[in-house]
Design a protein around this motif. Structure first.
Motif, short mmCIF file in Angstrom:
data_model
loop_
_atom_site.label_atom_id
_atom_site.label_comp_id
_atom_site.label_asym_id
_atom_site.label_seq_id
_atom_site.Cartn_x
_atom_site.Cartn_y
_atom_site.Cartn_z
N PRO A 56 57.55 23.43 39.12
CA PRO A 56 58.28 24.71 39.08
C PRO A 56 57.65 25.74 40.00
O PRO A 56 56.43 25.75 40.21
N ALA A 57 58.48 26.61 40.53
CA ALA A 57 58.00 27.68 41.41
C ALA A 57 57.64 28.90 40.58
O ALA A 57 58.47 29.43 39.84
N THR A 58 56.38 29.34 40.66
CA THR A 58 55.93 30.54 39.96
C THR A 58 55.12 31.40 40.91
O THR A 58 54.54 30.90 41.87
N ARG A 59 55.09 32.70 40.62
CA ARG A 59 54.28 33.63 41.40
C ARG A 59 54.13 34.91 40.60
O ARG A 59 54.82 35.12 39.59
N SER A 60 53.24 35.78 41.04
CA SER A 60 53.09 37.08 40.40
C SER A 60 54.29 37.95 40.73
O SER A 60 54.83 37.90 41.84
N ASP A 61 54.74 38.75 39.75
CA ASP A 61 55.89 39.61 39.97
C ASP A 61 55.64 40.65 41.06
O ASP A 61 56.54 41.02 41.80
N ARG A 62 54.38 41.14 41.11
CA ARG A 62 54.05 42.18 42.08
C ARG A 62 52.79 41.77 42.83
O ARG A 62 51.69 42.23 42.49
N PRO A 63 52.91 40.92 43.82
CA PRO A 63 51.72 40.47 44.55
C PRO A 63 51.01 41.62 45.23
O PRO A 63 51.64 42.54 45.74
N ALA A 64 49.69 41.56 45.21
CA ALA A 64 48.88 42.63 45.78
C ALA A 64 48.57 42.35 47.25
O ALA A 64 48.73 41.23 47.74
N ARG A 65 48.14 43.41 47.92
CA ARG A 65 47.72 43.25 49.31
C ARG A 65 46.44 42.42 49.39
O ARG A 65 45.67 42.34 48.45
N ALA A 66 46.23 41.86 50.58
CA ALA A 66 45.04 41.02 50.76
C ALA A 66 43.78 41.86 50.62
O ALA A 66 43.69 42.98 51.10
N ASP A 67 42.79 41.29 49.93
CA ASP A 67 41.49 41.93 49.74
C ASP A 67 40.51 41.30 50.73
O ASP A 67 39.73 40.41 50.37
N LEU A 68 40.56 41.76 51.99
CA LEU A 68 39.75 41.14 53.03
C LEU A 68 38.25 41.37 52.80
O LEU A 68 37.44 40.45 52.97
N ALA A 69 37.88 42.59 52.40
CA ALA A 69 36.46 42.88 52.18
C ALA A 69 35.90 42.02 51.05
O ALA A 69 34.81 41.45 51.16
N LEU A 128 30.78 45.95 43.68
CA LEU A 128 31.10 47.36 43.89
C LEU A 128 32.44 47.53 44.61
O LEU A 128 33.24 48.40 44.26
N VAL A 129 32.68 46.69 45.61
CA VAL A 129 33.95 46.76 46.34
C VAL A 129 35.12 46.41 45.42
O VAL A 129 36.16 47.10 45.41
N GLU A 130 34.96 45.36 44.62
CA GLU A 130 36.04 44.96 43.72
C GLU A 130 36.32 46.04 42.67
O GLU A 130 37.48 46.32 42.34
N ARG A 131 35.26 46.66 42.15
CA ARG A 131 35.45 47.72 41.16
C ARG A 131 36.16 48.93 41.77
O ARG A 131 37.05 49.54 41.14
N ARG A 132 35.78 49.27 43.00
CA ARG A 132 36.42 50.42 43.66
C ARG A 132 37.90 50.14 43.91
O ARG A 132 38.74 51.02 43.69
N ILE A 133 38.22 48.92 44.34
CA ILE A 133 39.63 48.58 44.61
C ILE A 133 40.44 48.65 43.32
O ILE A 133 41.55 49.20 43.29
N GLU A 134 39.89 48.12 42.23
CA GLU A 134 40.64 48.13 40.97
C GLU A 134 40.81 49.54 40.43
O GLU A 134 41.88 49.89 39.90
N ARG A 135 39.77 50.37 40.55
CA ARG A 135 39.88 51.75 40.07
C ARG A 135 40.89 52.56 40.87
O ARG A 135 41.44 53.55 40.37
N SER A 136 41.11 52.16 42.13
CA SER A 136 42.10 52.87 42.94
C SER A 136 43.54 52.47 42.60
O SER A 136 44.48 53.04 43.14
N GLY A 137 43.69 51.50 41.70
CA GLY A 137 45.02 51.07 41.29
C GLY A 137 45.53 49.83 42.00
O GLY A 137 46.64 49.37 41.72
N ARG A 138 44.73 49.29 42.90
CA ARG A 138 45.13 48.05 43.58
C ARG A 138 44.49 46.85 42.90
O ARG A 138 43.60 47.00 42.06
N LEU A 139 44.92 45.66 43.26
CA LEU A 139 44.42 44.44 42.63
C LEU A 139 43.41 43.77 43.57
O LEU A 139 43.76 43.33 44.66
N PRO A 140 42.14 43.69 43.17
CA PRO A 140 41.13 43.05 44.02
C PRO A 140 41.21 41.53 43.95
O PRO A 140 41.96 40.96 43.14
N LEU A 141 40.43 40.89 44.80
CA LEU A 141 40.38 39.42 44.81
C LEU A 141 39.97 38.89 43.44
O LEU A 141 40.58 37.95 42.92
#
Length: 478
Positions: A205-218, A262-275
């Motif tokens: 079956p095909a599944t995915r997140s309803d709201r995919p986040a931007r790439a977390d390159l850092a 620290l980078v992942e925590r900052r991204i999540e606190r900004s409202g985005r989804l980290p890696l």
């Protein structure tokens, strides 16, 4: 018990997916893909002497054939899970499976060792795209007892993959099909991969997140640096004589790890989804399960590597004999993985400490056999201890999978399965390096293979005691 919706909300609130159900045929297809990656990890270990005779390479080059696959595989597992969330898990499963099939063909036809190493690195990366989609799809398309049975079968696949890798690889090498030596161990993946691709298009079956986040390159780069700086010295240090530049990589590990957090925590606190969302690690089941997973899979990886080595170096068995010698553990692991949903349902949170206690009993029974019965009869004397250890190991592994994944929301299934499989594979690589070095130090210091094996078993027994203590504090698996 912690509510699964207690994860810190973000601006892009993720909703639970409502995908089509996972059929028996779809699960079987996913498990074929899940088996290919560990099979190729195991099969190369028994083929290294044959590759050496054919390509005439150094010990460090042989280790690169193994390590190149393992490191690229571990580096990209979290990213593979994240890409599945964003672009669709079936799409990434198909992409990874197609790439794994192609790189297997290149490995089998490699004209020289340089081509083989590059193809092995690419093969590990392909496996990292494919494997996280298996657990993520199970997590997103099943609930309750159906999920428990599916996870049990996923665990059983690991056991049977180990058996196929060791015994099947030995059979192919012994057969020496058309005088091709080691090449069929890779080429056999091609028809299997093509068949699985055809099945996956129709059944997964095909599944995915309803709201995919931007790439977390850092985050991706920092996680890769952390894992590489840890695994490269451990896998290549002994063969290269521990040069200063390799030792310096160890200093990079804590710096990169802290920067990643620290980078992942900052991204999540900004409202985005980290890696890797730090909020997942605040869930007691995820955090505690991963803590138990590290010593568990360190012991597993080290034991599988050292046992095959000791059987060949210490008792003079060939690749097929060494594979058959480990088969009692693999068969018991397979059987009890299938039984684990019932056992976990009956014993609940006690299943993990009980499982590792049984595993520890099997290991304890092996030690006197290794120390006092190390002869051509040792593989026979070890059958019962191996069965006991394999049974306990299966229940322990399935309990860890259930505990970690139980609290992960379906829309974060890729991130959850990615962190679990990355922890698993990194710990296996650590175990291979650390316990392999322990074995080499003791056995090479004049004590012999038996005492080297006993030292490794003692270390694994200590790990079982630690896991049993941790397991008593973990939440109820669901």
């Amino acid at each position: 018990m912690t509510n699964t919706l207690a994860i810190r909300p973000t601006r892009h609130r993720l909703r639970r997916a409502a995908p089509g159900g996972l059929t028996a045929a779809g699960l079987t297809t996913l498990l074929i893909g899940a088996a290919l990656a560990p099979i190729d990890f195991m099969v190369v270990n028994v083929a290294l002497p044959t590759i050496d005779r054919d390509l005439h390479v150094s010990t460090s080059t042989l280790e690169l054939i193994v390590a190149g696959y393992g490191i690229s595989y571990a580096l990209l597992l979290v990213l593979g899970g994240r890409l599945g969330d964003a672009f669709g898990r079936r799409r990434l499963f198909l992409t990874g499976l197609a790439a794994f099939t192609l790189t297997s063909l290149v490995c089998g036809l490699a004209p020289n060792v340089q081509t083989l190493i590059v193809a092995r690195i690419a093969q590990g990366a392909a496996g990292a795209l494919m494997l996280p989609q298996v657990l993520a799809t199970i997590q997103a398309t099943t609930t309750g007892t159906r999920r428990a049975r599916a996870i049990g079968r996923f665990g059983a696949t690991s056991g049977i993959a180990s058996l196929i890798g060791q015994v099947g690889g030995g059979l192919l090498l012994a057969a020496n099909v058309a005088d091709t030596g080691w090449r069929p161990i890779f080429l056999i993946n091609v028809p299997i991969g093509l068949t699985a691709l055809l099945l996956a298009v129709r059944t997964v079956p095909a599944t995915r997140s309803d709201r995919p986040a931007r790439a977390d390159l850092a985050g991706t780069v920092l996680l890769a640096v952390t894992i590489a700086a840890l695994l490269v010295p451990l896998t290549e240090g002994r063969a290269l004589g521990w040069p200063a530049w390799l030792l310096a990589l160890f200093a990079v590990v804590p710096v990169a790890a802290v920067a990643f957090f620290l980078v992942e925590r900052r991204i999540e606190r900004s409202g985005r989804l980290p890696l890797l969302p730090p909020s997942l690690l605040r869930l007691p089941g995820v955090r505690g399960g991963l803590l138990a997973a590290v010593p568990f899979f360190v012991g597993f990886g080290g034991f599988m590597f050292v046992y095959a080595l000791a059987m060949q170096q210490g008792l003079g068995l060939g690749p097929l004999g060494a594979g058959l010698a480990i088969s009692p553990l693999a068969v018991a692991f397979f059987v009890f993985s299938m039984l684990s949903p019932r056992l976990i349902a009956r014993f609940g949170r006690r299943a993990l400490p009980l499982g590792v206690a049984v595993q520890g009993l099997g290991i304890a029974l092996m030690i006197p056999v290794v120390l006092f019965g190390w002869s051509h009869r040792a593989p026979l004397l070890l059958i019962v201890p191996l069965v006991v250890a394999g049974a306990g190991q299966a229940v322990g592994a399935m309990s860890i999978f259930r505990i970690v994944l139980a609290e992960v929301p379906a829309d974060r299934a890729g991130a959850g399965s990615g962190i679990l499989t990355t922890t698993q594979q990194t710990a296996i690589a650590l175990g291979t390096a650390l316990l392999g070095s322990l074995y080499a130090t003791v056995a090479g210091g004049g004590a012999g293979a038996a005492h080297g094996m006993a030292a490794v078993l003692t270390a694994q027994l200590a790990a079982c005691i630690l896991i049993a203590a941790l397991g008593r504090r973990l939440p109820q698996p669901r």
